[in-house]
Design a protein around this motif. Structure first.
Motif, PDB file in Angstrom:
ATOM      1  N   UNK A 117       0.833  -1.203   0.000  1.00  0.00           N
ATOM      2  CA  UNK A 117       0.000   0.000   0.000  1.00  0.00           C
ATOM      3  C   UNK A 117       0.868   1.253   0.000  1.00  0.00           C
ATOM      4  N   UNK A 118       1.966   1.223   0.740  1.00  0.00           N
ATOM      5  CA  UNK A 118       2.869   2.375   0.775  1.00  0.00           C
ATOM      6  C   UNK A 118       3.547   2.582  -0.573  1.00  0.00           C
ATOM      7  N   UNK A 124       3.936   7.457   2.762  1.00  0.00           N
ATOM      8  CA  UNK A 124       5.029   7.635   3.699  1.00  0.00           C
ATOM      9  C   UNK A 124       4.695   6.859   4.964  1.00  0.00           C
ATOM     10  N   UNK A 125       5.683   6.135   5.496  1.00  0.00           N
ATOM     11  CA  UNK A 125       5.464   5.370   6.718  1.00  0.00           C
ATOM     12  C   UNK A 125       5.358   6.307   7.905  1.00  0.00           C
ATOM     13  N   UNK A 138      10.054   5.829   5.695  1.00  0.00           N
ATOM     14  CA  UNK A 138      10.191   5.105   4.437  1.00  0.00           C
ATOM     15  C   UNK A 138       9.183   5.689   3.464  1.00  0.00           C
ATOM     16  N   UNK A 139       9.625   5.949   2.249  1.00  0.00           N
ATOM     17  CA  UNK A 139       8.795   6.627   1.270  1.00  0.00           C
ATOM     18  C   UNK A 139       8.557   5.728   0.073  1.00  0.00           C
ATOM     19  N   UNK A 216       8.849   1.296  -5.717  1.00  0.00           N
ATOM     20  CA  UNK A 216       9.873   0.941  -4.743  1.00  0.00           C
ATOM     21  C   UNK A 216       9.664   1.693  -3.442  1.00  0.00           C
ATOM     22  N   UNK A 217      10.366   1.260  -2.417  1.00  0.00           N
ATOM     23  CA  UNK A 217      10.362   1.894  -1.106  1.00  0.00           C
ATOM     24  C   UNK A 217      11.781   2.373  -0.819  1.00  0.00           C
ATOM     25  N   UNK A 218      11.899   3.627  -0.399  1.00  0.00           N
ATOM     26  CA  UNK A 218      13.198   4.197  -0.050  1.00  0.00           C
ATOM     27  C   UNK A 218      13.195   4.591   1.414  1.00  0.00           C
ATOM     28  N   UNK A 219      14.370   4.677   2.009  1.00  0.00           N
ATOM     29  CA  UNK A 219      14.452   5.055   3.407  1.00  0.00           C
ATOM     30  C   UNK A 219      15.803   5.627   3.758  1.00  0.00           C
TER      31      UNK A 219
END
Length: 475
Positions: A117-118, A124-125, A138-139, A216-219
């Protein structure tokens, strides 16, 4: 926003629990060490039902030097997860919430749903505290090509470096959607992951020669060395292609039966050149530097020295290896660009009515990220695939019912090069010399690997070293 009980006590602590569990995971690099874990970042997802805690710990293992940063998603449940025994880290006593069952997040449907879902919602987490004061989130980032929610999920088994989850999706209208596979990167390094960058670039170019990138998810986290901020990719979602075989398995069947594989090999050469062309167009090319030449020279010399140390009879190849090294310095190089970086038959899928589809653009996983994101010679991918055909032939020669597929492999290599040239153009003498040098460089790497890990396979790369150096001596 998820509720965080800051004053609560937890026994055992999260870090203690992970310390006991981590050495048994295939992705843990510190084999033989007891992890010395320190938190350098983290974030949370919120369970819409408010029942399950979803927290990702970013932990530096200082049992090795330099320290390695791992991503460890955890879920905390008030009761056992049905069917989740294999993913259970253990139970902890929470002074406010009572007993909590702690699971490896990728095996928990709540974590997977919120992760996707994110990503799909470009969300954004929740904020979590990093160890030296940086607030980490995490974005998510989506290509906008897939919408919906996760209906069910399953973790792939047997993976070494990451954790990949197959997600069956439900479309916004309620019907089934195309499945997605999301890769959770377990080892984190500062910078962009080439798998995400390269595959996303190819998707943006409209290429169907790779699985479609979805998001993707970045952090961010704190550097274990000095606390400075670091950031990178945490997860990558892409099209899942079910029910297909990789090119390695397809080629093995052909090699064992002696079936003509040249048409398929030529098609693979065409696809490889198309991928290289799309990457050059999307991510650009770079002029060759003296440093790039010397790096390849140093690699070849180091790999040759390591191979001779393990297989002393290779010392007789020194004059030929010196001539290969000289050719690397002397010949004209094409511009450098982004490539696959770890290209072989196992990295290509045979997809009906679509043809060959390449995947896993991370590069050699044991190389530092800073090296894997550098532009390189397209001939490195070409050489990798040439070696892979040789390995397919060598594999069937070592089977219980041995088959001599030497001629089969030679025909495949020639057909692959013909297919590549039909798109990229016929190589001149300098380009051919570079490809042969990179093929030798790869074969020397294989000698070292097989001598250390799989001695019965050592004849495969040794045969290649003999063939390449003999060809060089007679050319």
């Amino acid at each position: 926003m998820a509720i965080v009980h800051k004053d609560a006590t937890i026994v055992p602590t999260k870090t203690e629990m992970v310390t006991d569990w981590m050495p048994h995971q295939r992705w843990y690099h510190g084999k033989g060490h007891v992890p010395q874990l320190r938190r350098v970042g983290g974030f949370r997802f919120e369970d819409p039902e408010g029942e399950v805690g979803c927290e990702t710990l970013l932990l530096a293992d200082e049992a090795v030097s330099p320290a390695v940063v791992y991503q460890v998603p955890l879920t905390y449940r008030p009761a056992p997860l049905e069917g989740g025994e294999h993913a259970l880290l253990g139970t902890m006593e929470h002074s406010v919430l009572g007993t909590r069952w702690v699971y490896d997040g990728p095996h928990d449907p709540v974590y997977v749903s919120e992760l996707m879902a994110t990503i799909l919602g470009a969300g954004v987490s929740d904020v979590a505290q990093a160890s030296v004061g940086n607030n980490a989130v995490a974005t998510g980032s989506s290509t906008g090509r897939v919408h919906g929610s996760v209906s069910s999920a399953a973790v792939l088994t047997g993976e070494q470096s990451n954790t990949s989850i197959i997600c069956r999706m439900t479309a916004p209208g309620g019907g089934p959607a195309e499945p997605v596979i999301v890769k959770v990167f377990r080892t984190l390094q500062d910078g962009e992951n080439p798998d995400v960058v390269v595959q996303s670039a190819l998707t943006a170019e409209g290429s169907d020669r790779v699985p479609m990138a979805i998001g993707h998810l970045s952090g961010a986290w704190d550097s274990p060395a000095d606390g400075s901020p670091m950031e990178g990719h945490l997860a990558f979602a892409q099209e899942f292609i079910p029910g297909v075989e990789d090119a390695w398995r397809v080629a093995l069947v052909a090699a064992a039966s002696g079936s003509d594989f040249t048409a398929r090999a030529r098609d693979l050469g065409v696809v490889t050149a198309q991928i290289h062309g799309a990457l050059a167009h999307s991510l650009g090319t770079h002029e060759v530097t003296p440093e790039a030449r010397e790096a390849l020279v140093a690699s070849m010399r180091q790999r040759y020295a390591a191979a001779v140390a393990l297989v002393p009879e290779l010392a007789s190849c020194a004059p030929a290896v010196d001539r290969f090294v000289a050719s690397v310095r002397d010949v004209s190089w094409p511009p450098l660009q982004r490539i696959h970086g770890d290209y072989h038959l196992g990295q290509v899928l045979d997809v009906p009515e679509r043809g060959w589809v390449a995947l896993d653009f991370e590069g050699e996983p044991l190389r530092p990220l800073a090296e894997r994101v550098q532009p390189d010679l397209t001939a490195r991918d070409v050489a990798g695939m040439l070696r892979s055909f040789d390995y397919a032939a060598g594999s069937v020669a070592l089977a219980e019912s041995p088959v001599d597929a030497t001629t089969w492999a030679a025909a495949c290599r020639t057909a692959f090069l013909d297919g590549y040239a039909s798109v990229a153009g016929a190589p001149d003498a300098d380009a051919q010399a570079l490809t042969r040098a990179l093929e030798l460089d790869k074969a020397l790497y294989e000698v070292v690997y097989e001598a250390r890990n799989r001695p019965s396979w050592l004849p495969i790369p040794l045969g290649a070293v003999e063939r390449l150096t003999t060809e060089e001596s007679t050319s």
